[in-house]
Write an enzyme that holds these catalytic residues in place. Structure first.
Site, PDB file in Angstrom:
ATOM      1  N   ASP A   1      23.719 -22.849  28.666  1.00 34.41           N
ATOM      2  CA  ASP A   1      23.735 -24.037  29.518  1.00 34.41           C
ATOM      3  C   ASP A   1      23.663 -25.320  28.692  1.00 34.41           C
ATOM      4  O   ASP A   1      24.133 -26.383  29.126  1.00 34.41           O
ATOM      5  CB  ASP A   1      22.565 -23.989  30.495  1.00 34.41           C
ATOM      6  CG  ASP A   1      21.229 -23.776  29.787  1.00 34.41           C
ATOM      7  OD1 ASP A   1      21.058 -22.706  29.167  1.00 34.41           O
ATOM      8  OD2 ASP A   1      20.380 -24.686  29.844  1.00 34.41           O
TER       9      ASP A   1
ATOM     10  N   SER B   1      19.840   5.888 -20.789  1.00 37.89           N
ATOM     11  CA  SER B   1      18.945   5.634 -19.642  1.00 37.89           C
ATOM     12  C   SER B   1      17.952   4.521 -19.958  1.00 37.89           C
ATOM     13  O   SER B   1      16.764   4.765 -20.112  1.00 37.89           O
ATOM     14  CB  SER B   1      18.216   6.916 -19.225  1.00 37.89           C
ATOM     15  OG  SER B   1      17.697   7.617 -20.323  1.00 37.89           O
TER      16      SER B   1
ATOM     17  N   GLY C   1      16.936   6.843 -25.569  1.00 36.09           N
ATOM     18  CA  GLY C   1      16.866   5.986 -26.746  1.00 36.09           C
ATOM     19  C   GLY C   1      18.152   5.194 -26.890  1.00 36.09           C
ATOM     20  O   GLY C   1      19.119   5.388 -26.138  1.00 36.09           O
TER      21      GLY C   1
END
Length: 575
Positions: free
Chosen positions: A123, A485, A411
């Protein structure tokens, strides 16, 4: 909007309506129908969760009105945790707010897959289509990372009642449903509905003839007279003699009915035990990965004793490690160890005694839990179980071939991982062990072919290696992994998943690794031809407490391998 929905459905008692009229300063304030706290009425915001019940000829409903403000996230999570659908309310005059995105994603994490986006205050824009369409497109762009959901958009004016219960004549361009029509026709099928029997025992009672009955609410599956069931943790089996409730003569029951089973055999069953499908039992574990919705006033403390409440079971637990925190605006996880109120974190949890659980994606009831601080009795977190790790004894019992393990060599590049891994492989094989070698370079060419070298791709590569290693170890194989890793958190995550995990730090100074540089990778990285190379322009996070450290700049390959073998000889879970 909820007040208008209840009012137009004539679901408000007269005395409640009179009370709201007296409290309203201008006309009838529909918000006060659910905002009953003094603080809510004074501040004009929702703080607590308000539950309202109503029915139509087609359905019965429970509506949880939850707050939108970030500081009350705990209340929003409470309301969403048992819901089958979510209605997200947006103000067309204010546009897209961060809390809307937050609540959509949190609801999705809690298993909701049906969303109605009610764009309110139409509205205020003269019921115009253009602002509605603009906000709709903006919202869809924002939630494109939330998969598997249905999104229904409805323009409404809660103040005047347009498209809430009755179709609006002021928006003829909207040919879809009203809010009530949407709620009446949506398919409420729970995405986390588990087919297999789960009955957490709430109490043990005596029947009218003196027989023992085991009472509780079925959280999943069904049961009928004559079924053979499994009782955890004793692993006894028994046949169902009778259901007991709600009809004493009932032959069949299904979730979420409350029942009281009697068995033909005498078995020892206590409160907090669980009666389950013997062919499809839940996981039994003391370690799992979970998503935590932190609610406590004090920040999360790792290694602090909390009480974990899971179904009817209470057990002491601690958060062993924080894996990451969710940045909900970006839908990304970042590494951190500090979790405060309203944060969402991925954590590793360990319990004093095993719990009987499923993942939350399979079953809400047996995949959800809360954490309680025993010192204050405050509920500090709600959690959902993502991944369960079986205890070592359970793995060993399941694996007739014996328990394997994983030797993880980590490593810098050229530190000597591959050389040590190959020599260790030959030595263990010569000793008669079942052994496999997973070399990072070879995995890259096969299992991880197509992955790049961004952090996300490198993490995915390591997770794939960990997954294969865990499968092999589960079947009695000792797995040697040789992979850089570089990130500590990911190595710790894999450690949690694999009993018999041995971390070997193959340690050589960066200068020594560059001198070896058999592949010429360091030279390319220094020349700018390789980006994100570990040790040059990307960090390597060395293990803090590895089981074995091999100083390959100071010791021979034979000495390093012997050091690992001597450690393995002292373990009974890696053979």
């Amino acid at each position: 909007m909820i007040g208008r929905l209840l009012h137009d459905q004539q679901a408000i008692y007269d005395d409640q309506l009179d009370s709201v009229r007296r409290a309203s300063s201008n006309g009838l304030d529909f918000a006060l129908i659910t905002d009953g706290l003094r603080a809510e009425r004074e501040q004009g915001i929702t703080i607590d969760v308000a539950y309202r019940y109503f029915a139509t000829p087609r359905r019965r409903f429970i509506v949880a009105d939850t707050p939108g403000h970030e500081q009350y996230t705990r209340n929003m999570v409470t309301g969403a945790s048992t819901a089958e659908a979510a209605v997200l309310l947006m103000d067309v005059t204010r546009g897209l707010l961060p809390q809307t995105h937050r609540h959509a994603y949190l609801s999705w994490m809690l298993g909701i897959r049906h969303f109605c986006v009610a764009i309110n205050k139409m509205d205020a824009v003269a019921f115009d289509l253009e602002p509605f369409e603009r906000l709709r497109e903006e919202f869809l762009r924002l939630v494109r990372k939330i998969p598997g959901c249905t999104w229904t958009f409805i323009p409404v004016s809660a103040l005047e009642g347009d498209n809430v219960v009755y179709r609006s004549q002021k928006m003829p361009w909207h040919e879809g449903q009203t809010l009530l029509e949407y709620l009446e026709t949506i398919d409420p099928t729970d995405a986390t509905h588990l087919r297999w029997l789960r009955l957490p025992v709430q109490s043990v009672i005596r029947g009218p003839n003196g027989e023992r009955r085991y009472a509780g609410r079925l959280t999943a599956g069904s049961v009928k007279c004559g079924d053979q069931v499994l009782v955890l943790p004793s692993h006894q089996t028994a046949h169902v003699a009778s259901i007991g409730a709600p009809d004493p003569d009932a032959q069949y029951a299904f979730a979420p009915m409350s029942i009281a089973l009697a068995f033909t055999e005498h078995v020892d069953v206590s409160r907090a035990d669980m009666i389950v499908d013997r062919r499809h039992p839940p996981s039994v574990s003391r370690r799992f990965i979970a998503t935590l919705f932190w609610m406590g006033r004090a920040p999360l403390a790792t290694a602090h004793p909390y009480e974990l409440k899971h179904t009817t079971h209470r057990v002491q637990a601690e958060v062993a490690r924080v894996i990451s925190k969710l940045e909900i605006d970006k839908i990304e996880h970042t590494e951190t160890d500090a979790i405060a109120a309203n944060d969402i974190a991925r954590v590793a949890i360990e319990t004093r005694r095993p719990i009987y659980c499923d993942s939350y994606s399979e079953a809400r009831e047996t995949g959800g839990f809360i954490l309680i601080d025993p010192l204050t009795n405050e509920t500090v977190a709600a959690g959902t179980i993502e991944k369960v790790f079986l205890d070592r004894g359970q793995r060993a019992a399941a694996n007739s071939g014996g328990q394997g393990g994983v030797v993880w060599l980590t490593g810098l590049s050229s530190a000597g991982k591959t050389t040590i891994g190959q020599e260790l492989f030959d030595r263990l094989r010569g000793l008669g062990h079942k052994v496999e070698l997973l070399d990072g370079d070879i995995v890259r060419q096969r299992l991880s072919k197509g992955l790049g070298f961004s952090k996300e791709d490198r993490d995915e590569n390591i997770r794939r290696i960990g997954f294969v290693a865990e499968l092999l170890a589960r079947n009695g194989v000792t797995v040697i992994v040789s992979a850089i890793s570089p990130y500590r958190a990911l190595r710790d995550e894999i450690r949690l998943a694999i009993p018999g995990f041995v971390e070997v730090y193959v340690n050589a100074p960066l200068a020594v690794c560059e001198e070896r540089d058999v592949k010429g990778l360091y030279r390319k990285a220094r020349a700018g031809e390789l980006h994100g190379f570990t040790g040059v322009d990307d960090p390597y996070e060395a293990p803090l407490q590895p089981e074995v450290e091999c100083r390959t700049d100071l010791e021979s390959v034979e000495s390093s391998v012997q050091k690992i073998l001597e450690y393995l000889e002292g373990r009974t879970d890696c053979r």
